[in-house]
Design a protein around this motif. Structure first.
Motif, PDB file in Angstrom:
ATOM      1  N   PRO A  91      39.760  27.563  40.553  1.00 14.17           N
ATOM      2  CA  PRO A  91      40.201  27.890  39.191  1.00 14.17           C
ATOM      3  C   PRO A  91      39.038  28.516  38.418  1.00 14.17           C
ATOM      4  O   PRO A  91      37.889  28.112  38.605  1.00 14.17           O
ATOM      5  CB  PRO A  91      40.594  26.527  38.594  1.00 14.17           C
ATOM      6  CG  PRO A  91      40.064  25.498  39.508  1.00 14.17           C
ATOM      7  CD  PRO A  91      39.751  26.133  40.835  1.00 14.17           C
ATOM      8  N   CYS A  92      39.353  29.529  37.628  1.00  9.41           N
ATOM      9  CA  CYS A  92      38.282  30.233  36.912  1.00  9.41           C
ATOM     10  C   CYS A  92      37.734  29.355  35.790  1.00  9.41           C
ATOM     11  O   CYS A  92      38.482  28.782  35.012  1.00  9.41           O
ATOM     12  CB  CYS A  92      38.824  31.542  36.347  1.00  9.41           C
ATOM     13  SG  CYS A  92      37.635  32.365  35.302  1.00  9.41           S
ATOM     14  N   VAL A  93      36.409  29.307  35.705  1.00 13.05           N
ATOM     15  CA  VAL A  93      35.786  28.413  34.718  1.00 13.05           C
ATOM     16  C   VAL A  93      35.830  28.960  33.286  1.00 13.05           C
ATOM     17  O   VAL A  93      35.575  28.214  32.341  1.00 13.05           O
ATOM     18  CB  VAL A  93      34.311  28.084  35.076  1.00 13.05           C
ATOM     19  CG1 VAL A  93      34.236  27.276  36.353  1.00 13.05           C
ATOM     20  CG2 VAL A  93      33.472  29.344  35.187  1.00 13.05           C
ATOM     21  N   PHE A  94      36.137  30.267  33.137  1.00 15.82           N
ATOM     22  CA  PHE A  94      36.139  30.837  31.786  1.00 15.82           C
ATOM     23  C   PHE A  94      37.524  31.212  31.264  1.00 15.82           C
ATOM     24  O   PHE A  94      37.646  31.693  30.140  1.00 15.82           O
ATOM     25  CB  PHE A  94      35.237  32.088  31.722  1.00 15.82           C
ATOM     26  CG  PHE A  94      33.758  31.781  31.650  1.00 15.82           C
ATOM     27  CD1 PHE A  94      33.301  30.511  31.306  1.00 15.82           C
ATOM     28  CD2 PHE A  94      32.821  32.780  31.892  1.00 15.82           C
ATOM     29  CE1 PHE A  94      31.948  30.230  31.228  1.00 15.82           C
ATOM     30  CE2 PHE A  94      31.457  32.518  31.813  1.00 15.82           C
ATOM     31  CZ  PHE A  94      31.015  31.239  31.483  1.00 15.82           C
ATOM     32  N   CYS A  95      38.564  31.064  32.080  1.00 17.54           N
ATOM     33  CA  CYS A  95      39.886  31.462  31.595  1.00 17.54           C
ATOM     34  C   CYS A  95      40.312  30.565  30.430  1.00 17.54           C
ATOM     35  O   CYS A  95      39.876  29.417  30.318  1.00 17.54           O
ATOM     36  CB  CYS A  95      40.914  31.405  32.720  1.00 17.54           C
ATOM     37  SG  CYS A  95      41.015  32.982  33.609  1.00 17.54           S
ATOM     38  N   VAL A  96      41.171  31.118  29.557  1.00 13.30           N
ATOM     39  CA  VAL A  96      41.709  30.336  28.439  1.00 13.30           C
ATOM     40  C   VAL A  96      42.378  29.083  29.006  1.00 13.30           C
ATOM     41  O   VAL A  96      43.126  29.162  29.977  1.00 13.30           O
ATOM     42  CB  VAL A  96      42.710  31.201  27.637  1.00 13.30           C
ATOM     43  CG1 VAL A  96      43.456  30.356  26.605  1.00 13.30           C
ATOM     44  CG2 VAL A  96      41.966  32.350  26.966  1.00 13.30           C
ATOM     45  N   ASP A 139      40.787  38.263  28.635  1.00 11.06           N
ATOM     46  CA  ASP A 139      41.564  38.823  29.748  1.00 11.06           C
ATOM     47  C   ASP A 139      40.752  38.767  31.054  1.00 11.06           C
ATOM     48  O   ASP A 139      39.812  39.534  31.244  1.00 11.06           O
ATOM     49  CB  ASP A 139      41.940  40.271  29.407  1.00 11.06           C
ATOM     50  CG  ASP A 139      42.793  40.915  30.503  1.00 11.06           C
ATOM     51  OD1 ASP A 139      43.061  40.252  31.538  1.00 11.06           O
ATOM     52  OD2 ASP A 139      43.164  42.087  30.320  1.00 11.06           O
ATOM     53  N   HIS A 140      41.117  37.877  31.953  1.00 11.08           N
ATOM     54  CA  HIS A 140      40.397  37.711  33.213  1.00 11.08           C
ATOM     55  C   HIS A 140      40.452  38.975  34.070  1.00 11.08           C
ATOM     56  O   HIS A 140      39.519  39.275  34.820  1.00 11.08           O
ATOM     57  CB  HIS A 140      40.994  36.528  33.989  1.00 11.08           C
ATOM     58  CG  HIS A 140      40.360  36.286  35.325  1.00 11.08           C
ATOM     59  ND1 HIS A 140      39.386  35.336  35.522  1.00 11.08           N
ATOM     60  CD2 HIS A 140      40.526  36.914  36.532  1.00 11.08           C
ATOM     61  CE1 HIS A 140      38.991  35.389  36.788  1.00 11.08           C
ATOM     62  NE2 HIS A 140      39.671  36.327  37.421  1.00 11.08           N
ATOM     63  N   ASP A 141      41.561  39.688  33.968  1.00  9.96           N
ATOM     64  CA  ASP A 141      41.814  40.786  34.920  1.00  9.96           C
ATOM     65  C   ASP A 141      41.163  42.105  34.566  1.00  9.96           C
ATOM     66  O   ASP A 141      41.285  43.070  35.310  1.00  9.96           O
ATOM     67  CB  ASP A 141      43.325  40.973  35.095  1.00  9.96           C
ATOM     68  CG  ASP A 141      43.931  39.750  35.761  1.00  9.96           C
ATOM     69  OD1 ASP A 141      43.277  39.201  36.665  1.00  9.96           O
ATOM     70  OD2 ASP A 141      45.023  39.323  35.351  1.00  9.96           O
ATOM     71  N   ASP A 144      32.856  35.799  37.858  1.00 10.80           N
ATOM     72  CA  ASP A 144      33.558  37.080  37.789  1.00 10.80           C
ATOM     73  C   ASP A 144      34.143  37.379  36.415  1.00 10.80           C
ATOM     74  O   ASP A 144      34.205  38.524  35.990  1.00 10.80           O
ATOM     75  CB  ASP A 144      34.750  37.073  38.776  1.00 10.80           C
ATOM     76  CG  ASP A 144      34.295  37.298  40.197  1.00 10.80           C
ATOM     77  OD1 ASP A 144      33.138  37.720  40.374  1.00 10.80           O
ATOM     78  OD2 ASP A 144      35.091  37.050  41.125  1.00 10.80           O
ATOM     79  N   HIS A 145      34.642  36.359  35.767  1.00  5.91           N
ATOM     80  CA  HIS A 145      35.347  36.549  34.495  1.00  5.91           C
ATOM     81  C   HIS A 145      34.444  37.319  33.515  1.00  5.91           C
ATOM     82  O   HIS A 145      33.280  36.950  33.322  1.00  5.91           O
ATOM     83  CB  HIS A 145      35.729  35.168  33.940  1.00  5.91           C
ATOM     84  CG  HIS A 145      36.652  35.249  32.783  1.00  5.91           C
ATOM     85  ND1 HIS A 145      37.959  34.803  32.832  1.00  5.91           N
ATOM     86  CD2 HIS A 145      36.491  35.764  31.547  1.00  5.91           C
ATOM     87  CE1 HIS A 145      38.531  35.019  31.662  1.00  5.91           C
ATOM     88  NE2 HIS A 145      37.655  35.611  30.876  1.00  5.91           N
ATOM     89  N   PRO A 146      34.967  38.394  32.868  1.00 10.40           N
ATOM     90  CA  PRO A 146      34.089  39.235  32.027  1.00 10.40           C
ATOM     91  C   PRO A 146      33.486  38.476  30.843  1.00 10.40           C
ATOM     92  O   PRO A 146      34.216  37.852  30.064  1.00 10.40           O
ATOM     93  CB  PRO A 146      35.015  40.350  31.535  1.00 10.40           C
ATOM     94  CG  PRO A 146      36.400  39.860  31.759  1.00 10.40           C
ATOM     95  CD  PRO A 146      36.347  38.892  32.900  1.00 10.40           C
TER      96      PRO A 146
HETATM   97 ZN    ZN Z   1      39.047  33.811  34.306  1.00  8.25          ZN
END
Ligand code: ZN
Ligand code: ZN
Ligand code: ZN
Length: 357
Positions: free
Chosen positions: A72-77, A139-141, A190-192
């Motif tokens: 799971p991405c650590v920076f996503c909302v 926005d992760h993408d 990776d998350h911007p």
């Molecule tokens: Zn993310």
């Protein structure tokens, strides 16, 4: 309802808890501090809490864990990091969190205790005071090569607000926004996201720039950056992009292949003195420059940084804030690192030609 008195008691208990945590961290030697090189005078930030064991230094290769499944991405909302966001610095596009492992810390109590760490007097040590944020695009993408001008604008507006915040913080001498894209450029997630560092020291490289700019001003009675723009506009061999308020070119004595500088055409010492209209123009030129770099070099790993005047300085006629963009296409070898003499394998004139083709 809390009375004033009970509020004080609650606050006192809160402080006591913080102090206990700090004392524990001090005991374990896990607090960052600034140490001065006794020979060159340059400062180093030691942050022992970040990496303790040799395997912690391994470069993370991807977002995937050993079984190949996505972490799971650590920076996503919605992530635990998102829960630590500073609510007054959140918009539809961006949110800001204090860095989990800060190089410079804001809590003055924490800092005053750390200044007592080295009582020997042989080496010079200072508390590492200021602040360290992560400025996260929701926005992760998207990535830096697909940022819309809206994202770029929001990123710069948020950075300006953080710089203003650090300016009000009496312990801050210098603010620097940096962006790392890709593992070779130091981005482990990776998350911007960008970072802003607020430090109680002026970075060595900026001290060199200021010294050189002052020297140029004293002999030419003009700002070297203003003169550089006019010269490059005439030469037309290193221009990458231009709009009403900004100018972008490869740098004549580049430290990295395809290094690009972006400068305001008007003279201004401080990034955070710029208004919204100027930052929108900055967003537009960054969008164009990144489109060119991404297309020419296949979205390379890269860093960019805002070089600015020291926080406490007023407007100076010799220093002009600017952005340096440094694609990370090659690694520095021993000679570059130890001699600080860079061998750049790409001529800046050819780089500009490729970027414009
Ligand atoms: Zn993310
Ligand atoms: Zn200037
Ligand atoms: Zn610079």
């Amino acid at each position: 309802m809390l009375t004033n008195n009970s509020h004080c008691v609650a606050e006192h208990t809160h402080c006591a808890v913080i102090l206990y945590v700090i004392k524990q961290a001090l005991r374990r030697g896990r607090v960052p501090q600034l140490r001065q090189n006794i020979i060159t005078g340059e400062w180093v930030v030691i942050t022992p809490e970040r990496s303790q064991r040799p395997h912690d230094f391994k470069i993370p290769s991807s977002h995937k864990n050993e079984s190949g499944t996505e972490k799971p991405c650590v920076f996503c909302v919605g992530s635990p990091a998102y829960q630590t966001r500073i609510h007054t610095y959140e918009s539809n596009i961006i949110y800001v969190i204090p860095n989990k492992y800060p190089a410079f810390v804001e809590n003055p109590e924490y800092c005053s205790m750390r200044s007592k760490i080295d009582p020997s007097g042989f080496y010079t040590t200072m508390p590492s005071v200021g602040g360290h944020d992560v400025v996260i695009v929701k926005d992760h993408d998207c990535d830096i090569y697909s940022f819309s001008t809206g994202i770029w604008t929001e990123l710069f507006l948020m950075t300006k607000r953080r710089y203003e915040h650090w300016r009000e913080n009496r312990t801050c001498d210098y603010s620097m926004m940096i962006y790392n894209h890709g593992v070779p450029a130091g981005a482990s997630i990776d998350h911007p996201h960008a970072q802003t560092f607020a430090s109680n020291i002026i970075p060595s490289y900026i001290i060199k720039e200021i010294k050189g700019s002052k020297k140029y001003y004293n002999s030419h009675k003009s700002c070297v950056y203003c003169d550089l723009i006019v010269y490059e506009q005439k030469q037309k061999v290193r221009i990458v992009a231009e709009n009403d308020l900004f100018f972008a070119c490869t740098f004549y004595a580049a430290r990295f292949p395809y290094e690009v500088w972006v400068l305001p055409k008007h003279h201004q010492s401080h990034f955070d003195s710029e208004g919204q209209r100027t930052l929108i123009e900055l967003a537009q030129i960054m969008h164009v420059v990144f489109e060119k770099i991404g297309k020419t070099l296949n979205n390379p790993p890269l860093n960019f940084y805002i070089h600015d005047s020291p926080t406490r300085d007023g407007e100076k006629n010799y220093y002009h804030w600017h952005i340096e963009i440094t694609p990370r296409l090659s690694h520095y070898g021993g000679y570059e690192i130890e001699s600080e003499v860079v061998i750049d394998v790409q001529s800046p004139e050819n780089a500009a030609e490729y970027l414009n083709s």
